[in-house]
Write a protein that holds these residues in place. Structure first.
Motif, PDB file in Angstrom:
ATOM      1  N   TRP A 230      57.974  71.234 -92.903  1.00  0.00           N
ATOM      2  CA  TRP A 230      58.671  70.457 -91.790  1.00  0.00           C
ATOM      3  C   TRP A 230      58.396  70.782 -90.545  1.00  0.00           C
ATOM      4  O   TRP A 230      58.641  70.250 -89.510  1.00  0.00           O
ATOM      5  N   SER A 231      58.310  72.162 -90.347  1.00  0.00           N
ATOM      6  CA  SER A 231      58.118  72.567 -88.921  1.00  0.00           C
ATOM      7  C   SER A 231      56.653  72.962 -88.690  1.00  0.00           C
ATOM      8  O   SER A 231      56.186  73.216 -87.470  1.00  0.00           O
ATOM      9  N   ASP A 234      54.124  67.795 -86.161  1.00  0.00           N
ATOM     10  CA  ASP A 234      54.638  67.381 -84.837  1.00  0.00           C
ATOM     11  C   ASP A 234      55.527  66.096 -84.807  1.00  0.00           C
ATOM     12  O   ASP A 234      56.429  65.976 -83.993  1.00  0.00           O
ATOM     13  N   ARG A 235      55.393  65.473 -85.906  1.00  0.00           N
ATOM     14  CA  ARG A 235      56.018  64.293 -86.151  1.00  0.00           C
ATOM     15  C   ARG A 235      56.408  64.051 -87.446  1.00  0.00           C
ATOM     16  O   ARG A 235      55.530  64.102 -88.246  1.00  0.00           O
ATOM     17  N   ASP A 260      64.849  69.550 -88.253  1.00  0.00           N
ATOM     18  CA  ASP A 260      65.066  69.082 -86.756  1.00  0.00           C
ATOM     19  C   ASP A 260      65.218  67.405 -87.053  1.00  0.00           C
ATOM     20  O   ASP A 260      64.130  66.708 -86.707  1.00  0.00           O
ATOM     21  N   ARG A 261      66.461  67.029 -86.822  1.00  0.00           N
ATOM     22  CA  ARG A 261      66.676  65.618 -87.182  1.00  0.00           C
ATOM     23  C   ARG A 261      66.056  64.977 -85.707  1.00  0.00           C
ATOM     24  O   ARG A 261      65.767  63.652 -85.836  1.00  0.00           O
ATOM     25  N   GLU A 262      65.958  65.624 -84.674  1.00  0.00           N
ATOM     26  CA  GLU A 262      65.587  64.924 -83.388  1.00  0.00           C
ATOM     27  C   GLU A 262      64.098  64.577 -83.587  1.00  0.00           C
ATOM     28  O   GLU A 262      63.524  63.853 -82.664  1.00  0.00           O
ATOM     29  N   ARG A 263      63.515  65.157 -84.412  1.00  0.00           N
ATOM     30  CA  ARG A 263      62.016  64.856 -84.731  1.00  0.00           C
ATOM     31  C   ARG A 263      61.509  63.862 -85.759  1.00  0.00           C
ATOM     32  O   ARG A 263      60.445  63.733 -85.945  1.00  0.00           O
ATOM     33  N   ARG A 278      50.463  58.417 -80.299  1.00  0.00           N
ATOM     34  CA  ARG A 278      50.271  59.679 -80.707  1.00  0.00           C
ATOM     35  C   ARG A 278      49.089  60.279 -80.192  1.00  0.00           C
ATOM     36  O   ARG A 278      47.988  59.564 -79.917  1.00  0.00           O
ATOM     37  N   GLU A 282      47.899  65.735 -83.144  1.00  0.00           N
ATOM     38  CA  GLU A 282      49.328  65.985 -83.665  1.00  0.00           C
ATOM     39  C   GLU A 282      49.313  65.820 -84.926  1.00  0.00           C
ATOM     40  O   GLU A 282      48.568  65.004 -85.610  1.00  0.00           O
ATOM     41  N   THR A 284      51.009  64.912 -88.725  1.00  0.00           N
ATOM     42  CA  THR A 284      52.202  63.976 -88.674  1.00  0.00           C
ATOM     43  C   THR A 284      52.464  64.098 -90.444  1.00  0.00           C
ATOM     44  O   THR A 284      51.856  64.301 -91.300  1.00  0.00           O
TER      45      THR A 284
END
Length: 327
Positions: A230-231, A234-235, A260-263, A278, A282, A284
């Motif tokens: 998950w980390s 990038d997306r 990170d819910r913001e991502r 994108r 990146e 994904t």
């Protein structure tokens, strides 16, 4: 009159490319608020479980639910389609292939909106029916030239590679999972790892621009990818918000403080164009647990495709229980 549609008919009525486009339309409708999904219901049974997945599509006039259950290792799927206006039970559909098809098609749709356009190398972890449909779907949206497969069962991975080669696809197997994904542009993780632990690790993502589909871990007790995946990207795109509470992968990442819910974005929003742009560098991740709208979208297409065969339906309407057979 309720129509009964068997698995063979489903297979003859809808193919992968059609399934991808039906799901694209459904997710656009979902992003516009036109499809309503209920929370998944899971009921434990003495020798397995019973699961219910329901959705409504008002503009199409249809609603329905899939029930599937596991008893003593045997899994069966049935979809129940309902006319929202009359309340009529339109169809009971064998949803075995429908389920594998919609999971693969959603993986293809996600790859289409997330993976690099020039992606040509596919790495696969898994060798079952879900791995097969992931390969088929990804090949439908990207110019895949080679496939490398890892599965802990040698005979299964060799069998899958042999099947692909028979279809004219360059395919080989790997003895280790890292070898299957090392040079991949797209990675499909489609396993039945269950409670045995993750089958994929984030530190295997060493190349920029890689896209990952992960379609296992649909229960809190199941794992398919490790927390660091998950980390390492990038997306992140998920097929349903319920995933964050249902998937053991998401739960483990949350407990580790990595989620990170913001991502995180919903597939419907990305299909609708939100945040789709994108950079090719990146990484994904598309994470899926399946959702009721996926089943409804494909069940609706199958029913309406067969409904157009008026001669068959008019003849069979004299019976209380009917089976629509593809012509």
């Amino acid at each position: 009159m309720t129509v009964i549609i068997d698995d063979a008919t489903v297979r003859q009525t809808i193919d992968m490319s059609t399934a991808i486009e039906q799901l694209r339309s459904a997710y656009l409708s979902f992003a516009q608020g036109d499809i309503v999904e209920a929370a998944r219901v899971n009921i434990p049974l003495p020798t397995g479980f019973l699961r219910l997945m329901a959705a409504s599509w008002p503009s199409c006039g249809l609603a329905g639910y899939k029930e599937f259950h596991r008893c003593n290792g045997q899994v069966r799927y049935t979809y129940h389609l309902i006319d929202q206006e009359s309340g009529e039970n339109l169809a009971m559909i064998d949803a075995n292939h429908l389920t594998a098809l919609r999971t693969g098609a959603c993986g293809g749709l996600a790859a289409d909106v997330l993976a690099r356009k020039d992606a040509r190398k596919l790495g696969v972890i898994g060798s079952g029916s879900e791995a097969r449909t992931q390969i088929e779907a990804i090949r439908a949206v990207r110019p895949i030239e080679s496939v490398v497969i890892f599965s802990p069962r040698v005979e299964r991975r060799e069998s899958l590679a042999s099947e692909l080669r028979a279809e004219g696809i360059e395919a080989r197997t790997a003895d280790e999972p890292t070898a299957a994904v090392a040079d991949a542009d797209i990675i499909a993780v489609a396993t039945n790892t269950g409670t045995r632990g993750p089958a994929f690790a984030g530190n295997w993502l060493t190349r920029p621009g890689v896209h990952v589909n992960s379609i296992g871990s649909t229960l809190p007790s199941q794992r398919e990818i490790d927390e660091h995946t998950w980390s390492a990207v990038d997306r992140i795109v998920i097929d349903t918000a319920l995933l964050l509470h249902e998937s053991g992968d998401a739960i483990a990442a949350d407990k580790a403080g990595i989620l990170d819910r913001e991502r995180i974005a919903l597939l419907g929003d990305v299909v609708a164009g939100v945040g789709r742009a994108r950079a090719d560098s990146e990484r994904t991740l598309y994470k899926s647990v399946g959702s009721p709208l996926q089943d409804l979208a494909l069940a609706a297409f199958v029913y309406r495709a067969l409904e157009g065969r008026s001669e068959s339906l008019a003849f069979l309407a004299d019976y209380h229980q009917v089976a629509v057979m593809a012509s």
